[in-house]
Scaffold this motif. Structure first.
Motif, PDB file in Angstrom:
ATOM      1  N   VAL A   1       0.843  -1.208   0.000  1.00  0.00           N
ATOM      2  CA  VAL A   1       0.000   0.000   0.000  1.00  0.00           C
ATOM      3  C   VAL A   1       0.879   1.260   0.000  1.00  0.00           C
ATOM      4  O   VAL A   1       0.627   2.196  -0.759  1.00  0.00           O
ATOM      5  CB  VAL A   1      -0.970  -0.004   1.211  1.00  0.00           C
ATOM      6  CG1 VAL A   1      -1.629   1.362   1.397  1.00  0.00           C
ATOM      7  CG2 VAL A   1      -2.040  -1.073   1.035  1.00  0.00           C
ATOM      8  N   GLU A   2       1.932   1.247   0.815  1.00  0.00           N
ATOM      9  CA  GLU A   2       2.836   2.406   0.854  1.00  0.00           C
ATOM     10  C   GLU A   2       3.433   2.682  -0.522  1.00  0.00           C
ATOM     11  O   GLU A   2       3.411   3.789  -1.031  1.00  0.00           O
ATOM     12  CB  GLU A   2       3.985   2.144   1.851  1.00  0.00           C
ATOM     13  CG  GLU A   2       3.559   2.194   3.304  1.00  0.00           C
ATOM     14  CD  GLU A   2       2.774   3.450   3.637  1.00  0.00           C
ATOM     15  OE1 GLU A   2       3.265   4.552   3.318  1.00  0.00           O
ATOM     16  OE2 GLU A   2       1.650   3.328   4.175  1.00  0.00           O
ATOM     17  N   LYS A   3       3.962   1.614  -1.124  1.00  0.00           N
ATOM     18  CA  LYS A   3       4.642   1.763  -2.413  1.00  0.00           C
ATOM     19  C   LYS A   3       3.657   2.126  -3.522  1.00  0.00           C
ATOM     20  O   LYS A   3       3.927   2.982  -4.366  1.00  0.00           O
ATOM     21  CB  LYS A   3       5.364   0.454  -2.735  1.00  0.00           C
ATOM     22  CG  LYS A   3       5.970   0.397  -4.110  1.00  0.00           C
ATOM     23  CD  LYS A   3       7.469   0.260  -4.065  1.00  0.00           C
ATOM     24  CE  LYS A   3       8.081   0.218  -5.451  1.00  0.00           C
ATOM     25  NZ  LYS A   3       7.918   1.455  -6.198  1.00  0.00           N
ATOM     26  N   ALA A   4       2.484   1.481  -3.494  1.00  0.00           N
ATOM     27  CA  ALA A   4       1.502   1.713  -4.561  1.00  0.00           C
ATOM     28  C   ALA A   4       0.990   3.154  -4.518  1.00  0.00           C
ATOM     29  O   ALA A   4       0.836   3.789  -5.568  1.00  0.00           O
ATOM     30  CB  ALA A   4       0.340   0.723  -4.437  1.00  0.00           C
ATOM     31  N   THR A   5       0.722   3.674  -3.322  1.00  0.00           N
ATOM     32  CA  THR A   5       0.214   5.051  -3.245  1.00  0.00           C
ATOM     33  C   THR A   5       1.290   6.027  -3.723  1.00  0.00           C
ATOM     34  O   THR A   5       0.997   6.990  -4.431  1.00  0.00           O
ATOM     35  CB  THR A   5      -0.247   5.425  -1.816  1.00  0.00           C
ATOM     36  OG1 THR A   5       0.727   4.988  -0.880  1.00  0.00           O
ATOM     37  CG2 THR A   5      -1.578   4.793  -1.477  1.00  0.00           C
TER      38      THR A   5
END
Ligand code: XMP
Length: 428
Positions: free
Chosen positions: A120-124
């Motif tokens: 989630v961190e990387k995707a956002t």
């Protein structure tokens, strides 16, 4: 968008085996990132991804296998060969799991760092980089993939996202309201709720052929979506819930050759929007985990699959508002009882079908002539094959008596005991 993952990667090289995806999923279950590539792209993938390990799935081509092994050896990358070391027909065993663990953590020496919170961190971050200050639109269907896509894009760029929810009038009882309420009130998403049910029903009037129903709904859906997208104005991006199995399947055909990735998600050709596909490297169970991570309610995260044409393919014969309402009522009772008996998550997909057959019955001493309703429940892993679900008899009894009591337009209930093949999951 280039898939630049900072994760240690293990490649699964596919030689036409249907099991390659399962192997990649096994690796990801160990929290190690894994991707599937066709053998025809193996050398390119090794150069591009700098993998920490390689799994060769059903080595069919001896020369290519030898050259891949040589290349891997030069680069010092461990190789796991199936059949010799891992039996593809026994992947669900603890022995197979141990073999995979030993390969990953002992031979390749990777860390278990692939988690959905890290994703989630990387995707956002990636979405913010891709989108900048541009406007994004996203079609929300209520299904888990589009919902998780919308929440992820919203987390990344907030009000730059507008979701379009086209209600074609073929949803289940209370469904449009629930979707809009959840995403608008609970998650504060901008949602354009288009009630296009009259348009769809008018076009479907008198249509009984299943493929024609699908065609009419598909075409009109895109038309309505485009109209609404134009009203939003200067949108630059379209967010889509494409997931990894779609990407793999559109990339690898049965001969292992590469097909074009174009139109993976059925994007209308003439829409000049760039795609944002944050889930394109996730398997379905990972998408669900991301949903939970983002606070999506469990009843949405674990919802049974629902076809795009909705109840149109579950009302056999002509579609009218009245017949749709009968089906909605019966279906709501069926699902309610399945949930009450704690069986919802045991079943892949369950739904009712309103047939166009009327049968003779009796109620309060009077003769009735009313619809026969079908009940369907199946288990499956990929929807390609499916087995009918063996309900306990008392559950069937409860479902049937409630439907017959509460839906007067139905006087006969039958349970579908057909597996796929030769039947399909839907009746139309
Ligand atoms: P069948 O009936 O082909 O269904 O065994 C397999 C899975 O696909 C769903 N399904 C559809 N999904 N548009 C969709 O988006 C469709 O036209 C369609 N037809 C079937 C079905 O519900 C099952 O999960």
């Amino acid at each position: 968008m280039k898939d630049t993952y900072a994760y240690e990667t293990v490649l699964v090289i596919d030689f036409g085996s249907r099991k390659s995806q399962d192997v990649a999923r096994m690796i990801r279950k160990q929290h190690v990132y894994s991707e599937v590539f066709s053998y025809t792209k193996a050398l390119e993938a090794i150069n591009e991804k700098s993998p920490k390990g390689i799994v060769l799935c059903e080595e069919g081509n001896a020369d290519l296998v030898a050259s891949l092994e040589k290349k891997a050896e030069e680069l010092g990358i461990p190789v796991l060969k199936t059949t010799e070391e891992l039996d593809l027909d026994a992947l669900n065993t603890s022995e197979a799991e141990q073999t995979v663990k030993d390969f990953l953590f002992v031979r390749c020496g990777v860390q278990a760092s692939w988690t959905m919170s890290a994703f989630v961190e990387k995707a956002t971050d990636d979405i913010r980089k891709q989108v900048g200050d541009g406007k994004v639109i996203c079609g929300l269907s209520g299904g888990v993939d589009s919902a998780v896509t919308a929440l992820l894009v919203h987390k990344a760029v907030g009000d730059q996202l507008t979701c379009i929810f086209v209600d074609h009038g073929l949803m289940r009882l209370g469904e449009p309201e629930e979707v809009v309420k959840t995403f608008r009130d609970r998650f504060n998403l901008n949602i354009v709720h288009v009630d296009a049910s009259e348009r769809f029903l008018a076009l479907l009037e008198g249509v009984t052929d299943p493929e024609q129903k699908r065609k009419i709904i598909g075409t009109e859906f895109i038309r309505v979506f485009e109209e609404e997208a134009k009203k939003i104005g200067d949108a630059k991006f379209l967010a889509q819930g494409t997931i990894y199995p779609d990407v793999i399947e559109s990339g690898i055909d049965s001969k292992g050759t590469i097909k074009s990735h174009h139109n993976v998600g059925g994007l209308p050709e003439d829409m000049k929007l760039d795609l944002v596909e944050p889930l394109r490297l996730l398997f379905k169970d990972e998408v669900r985990e991301v949903g939970l991570e983002l606070g999506m309610p469990e009843n949405l995260v674990y919802r049974h699959p629902f076809p795009g044409p909705g109840l149109a393919v579950r009302v056999i014969g002509e579609i009218t508002k009245e017949r749709l309402d009968i089906l909605r009522q019966a279906d709501a009772i069926y699902i309610d009882e399945i949930r009450k008996h704690g069986l919802y998550n045991e079943i892949w997909q369950a739904f009712c079908i309103l047939t166009d057959t009327r049968t003779v019955g009796v109620s309060g001493g009077e003769r009735t002539y009313a619809y026969m309703l079908g009940l369907r429940a199946v288990n499956s892993t990929d929807a390609m094959t499916a087995e009918w679900y063996p309900f306990p008899h008392d559950v069937l009894q409860k479902i049937s008596s409630r439907i017959l009591q509460e839906v007067p337009q139905v006087n006969r209930v039958v349970y579908d005991v057909s597996s796929k093949p030769p039947a399909t999951i839907e009746w139309e």
